[in-house]
Design a protein around this motif. Structure first.
Motif, PDB file in Angstrom:
ATOM      1  N   GLU A   1      -0.569 -39.260  51.894  1.00  0.00           N
ATOM      2  CA  GLU A   1      -0.668 -39.782  50.409  1.00  0.00           C
ATOM      3  C   GLU A   1       0.207 -40.924  50.519  1.00  0.00           C
ATOM      4  OE1 GLU A   1       1.043 -36.827  47.874  1.00  0.00           O
ATOM      5  OE2 GLU A   1      -0.467 -35.246  48.232  1.00  0.00           O
TER       6      GLU A   1
ATOM      7  N   GLU B   1       1.129 -29.273  58.182  1.00  0.00           N
ATOM      8  CA  GLU B   1      -0.014 -29.408  57.213  1.00  0.00           C
ATOM      9  C   GLU B   1       0.650 -30.140  56.217  1.00  0.00           C
ATOM     10  OE1 GLU B   1      -3.179 -29.654  57.684  1.00  0.00           O
ATOM     11  OE2 GLU B   1      -2.664 -28.895  59.614  1.00  0.00           O
TER      12      GLU B   1
ATOM     13  N   GLU C   1       0.244 -34.134  54.908  1.00  0.00           N
ATOM     14  CA  GLU C   1      -0.239 -34.442  53.559  1.00  0.00           C
ATOM     15  C   GLU C   1       0.559 -35.774  52.928  1.00  0.00           C
ATOM     16  OE1 GLU C   1      -0.782 -31.750  50.256  1.00  0.00           O
ATOM     17  OE2 GLU C   1      -1.863 -30.531  51.787  1.00  0.00           O
TER      18      GLU C   1
END
Lengths: 459, 459
Positions: free
Chosen positions: A262, A254, A258
């Motif tokens: 980003e 996870e 992310e």
């Protein structure tokens, strides 16, 4: 007595100050253009603010200022007798010189939170002090140039700070490589390699890939507890290089996903909003080489998102021989101020290594020709009687905003021209009795030796 | 832990930094125009350089930096046991913070004499540290702004430094009184009053004339050894006021006549070479009031020729209520560097009290309107979908050199306008979905509330 200065500190000659100012002014110009605002904090901070913020090693490198007056008055007699410096310290010194610009900034934000508008964007270009052993290129007193924004976690700031880094090096005429990574990607890798508990160890090993090669990195990783499976995952990862090829490897993490998302957004923002003229740059929306670098870790535990490191691009023509580490860097942090009791203050910032940039520009001979010259005209008089005329002329030139100076005595032309040369004056106005009478001045261009005749209005 | 800063030091908010920078930049501009060159010296100097240069009182006010590591290692055990701070000091501290810019300048000239061209004109705008008891307007860390020329005794420098003082205050929009005297005139007076051996006593007494009036000065002079004859001579002298009427009184003093002649030449040079537009100033060739002031002595023993002191002209309209002492000053000295073993280095210099000038401009509300504003446009977006459009716009504006910023979230207009106000942004670009599509932006002027519609090229 023969005077000296403390080791690790420097005096600067006028030509050096001007070239340093040139670098600072380019950085400052871009800071301002991007909406960062100047703040100033004192050189002396309370030791209570500084101590414990830079690790045990950092505490040792703080310069401490002795309390004034009878400083031994309150010192513990037993500690004095035992010559226990650590124990005596607290009673004889309560101030120190700032060690960086970040801790004073955190303190500032907490103390002035009611006067600041968040997101608060600040810059500071100020000296800091560290009692490191002085060596070539490392000083005890040196400048830091920082821009940070706190109070927002928007990725727009990652994008704009990349543009800012890009703009500064473009204007300085230095081709740079801007490397970008995200701590969350490294955390993801640690997770899938089963090294989540010693992520720091892992990143320290990976960080050396460039210097020592994979075999040694693998050895190092093994000694830090990586098993064969971990090594395989990490190797695959390092070979991937691009964001696109790393992404599938992190599908099960996870935090890793992310980080990828980003970084992808930051790259997209930069590309889509590129203000570059067509055909400039490397197609990423910036002038310099912008790269995702999965090996980039940067030492500071402190960072939690994006991390930057900028180096001289040694692939660029003329820059092949530059040996210099990082010339700028930065990153995102989840928390700036909780050490001073204020929660929820995330931020992101970059810092320029102005001293190293100076050395690189010097080596490349890339300072603008006029960066070390300031005077426009030196006025010299061939005889005493024309000196007052010369003073009148220099007064009027200055009143018009011209940078001008008068050699204060009549003297031999050769000697005065030598002075002009030492003063970096590009032009010399020569006044003899004929020139004083006619107002037609001989003006010598120092670089070429050319001479022309000009009236005052033409100067 | 609640953070704080050492007493006597200050943090500066962005608007304060900008207004301080405005003052520094005006001063710097004139320093450069007059051919003064920047130098920089370290904040830390060896205590051997500083100690003994500022008198006993000054030594006490020096901030001393503790040696690093086990600083007590070499300290004398008996002195420690006796808690004899003075005796221990030398063994635990070898560096201190600079106390002024003059002593480091003298050290610099001696150390770099082979790299400098004389006359050497330098300026420095840097902080200094003094462990004075903090009080209103007096800080332990504050800036000095000095320009000096060394290696020449030409009176052209007295004339140009007067023009420089005049130019700075004119540009700052402050009406000043520039008072000028010459130590040689005071020496002449002491001679003819029979007080040559206690000239210092005499000048200290005279210096107070403005504050306490003649009767008290006479009392003071008597207590310092002046007889009735001396009092009469001094009274006559103080009544004379102008250079012309003082001159005959000094006819029997060689040094006094020298002082008169020097000052007369300086006044003449300024008047003859005046670059002022016709009708400006007070007829002395400068914008501000320029006065000979025979009572002006200035404390420093150090000066040997011209002395300046500049104050706010309280006769000027609007400035009547300003209560502030000297805002600039300076003088000529026969010898800068012999304390460091280098002879024959006369010089002359002036120094601006930037902190006091700040307070005066603040009180007069005389900072230019844009001195505390930097941002030109703040861009705000009414909905999430237009944020990327906003980022593109801000990127392109910055690339054109415009100072612009983007509020990083879509939000309520009122809240974003409040942020614009706190950021001192004069204009706000408002983007909704319609504006993003059409490229016709609503631009609000914060001061007036006016709103207009503009395309990107017009920003």
């Amino acid at each position: 007595m023969k005077p000296s200065i403390p080791k690790g500190t420097r005096d600067f000659l006028p030509s050096e100050v001007r070239r340093r100012d040139y670098i600072f002014s380019v950085i400052k110009k871009h800071f301002r253009r991007f909406g960062y605002q100047p703040i100033e904090t004192p050189v002396m901070e309370n030791l209570a603010t500084l101590t414990g913020k830079y690790g045990e090693e950092g505490d040792k490198l703080l310069f401490k200022v002795l309390n004034n007056g009878n400083f031994l008055g309150k010192a513990d007699a037993d500690a004095l007798a035992a010559k226990d410096s650590d124990k005596v310290l607290a009673s004889i010194s309560k101030r120190g010189l700032r060690y960086d610009l970040t801790v004073p900034f955190a303190r500032y934000v907490v103390m002035h939170q009611n006067d600041l508008a968040f997101p608060f964007k600040r810059y500071a270009i100020m000296p800091v002090w560290r009692a490191d052993r002085p060596q070539k290129g490392r000083y005890q007193e040196f400048y830091q140039c920082d821009a940070d924004v706190v109070g927002s976690d928007s990725l727009f700031y990652e994008a704009e700070l990349t543009q800012l880094l890009d703009g500064v090096f473009h204007e300085l005429g230095l081709k740079a490589v801007i490397r970008l990574n995200n701590r969350k990607i490294l955390a993801g890798l640690a997770e899938i390699a089963g090294m989540a508990d010693n992520m720091m160890d892992m990143t320290i090993a990976i960080d050396k890939l460039d210097k020592i090669g994979w075999d040694k990195v693998a050895e190092d990783l093994t000694s830090r507890g990586a098993n064969a499976g971990a090594l395989q995952v990490i190797k695959q990862f390092l070979d991937a290089k691009s964001l696109d090829s790393v992404a599938p490897l992190l599908a099960d993490s996870e935090i890793g996903k992310e980080g990828i998302a980003e970084l992808q957004e930051v790259f997209d923002l930069i590309k889509q909003s590129s203000p570059l003229p067509r055909g400039e740059g490397f197609g990423e929306g910036v002038y310099n080489r912008l790269e995702f670098d999965v090996t980039l870790a940067r030492g500071l535990n402190y960072y939690t998102g994006a991390i930057w490191e900028v180096a001289v691009d040694t692939d660029a023509p003329g820059q092949e021989n530059i040996k210099m580490g990082s010339i700028a860097g930065g990153g995102r942090y989840a928390d700036l101020t909780s050490i001073f009791g204020m929660k929820d203050m995330p931020g992101v910032g970059v810092s320029f290594g102005a001293e190293r940039i100076y050395d690189v520009l010097e080596e490349l001979d890339a300072f603008p020709a006029d960066a070390s010259e300031d005077l426009q005209y030196l006025i010299v008089c061939l005889d005493k009687e024309t000196l007052n005329h010369g003073f009148g002329l220099v007064s009027r030139l200055r009143a018009r905003g011209v940078h001008a100076d008068l050699y204060p005595k009549a003297g031999k032309l050769q000697k005065m021209l030598k002075y002009a040369d030492q003063r970096n004056a590009p032009k010399v106005v020569i006044i003899g009795s004929r020139e004083a009478e006619s107002g037609e001045y001989s003006v010598k261009t120092m670089g070429t030796g050319e001479q022309e005749t000009l009236r005052e209005e033409k100067l």
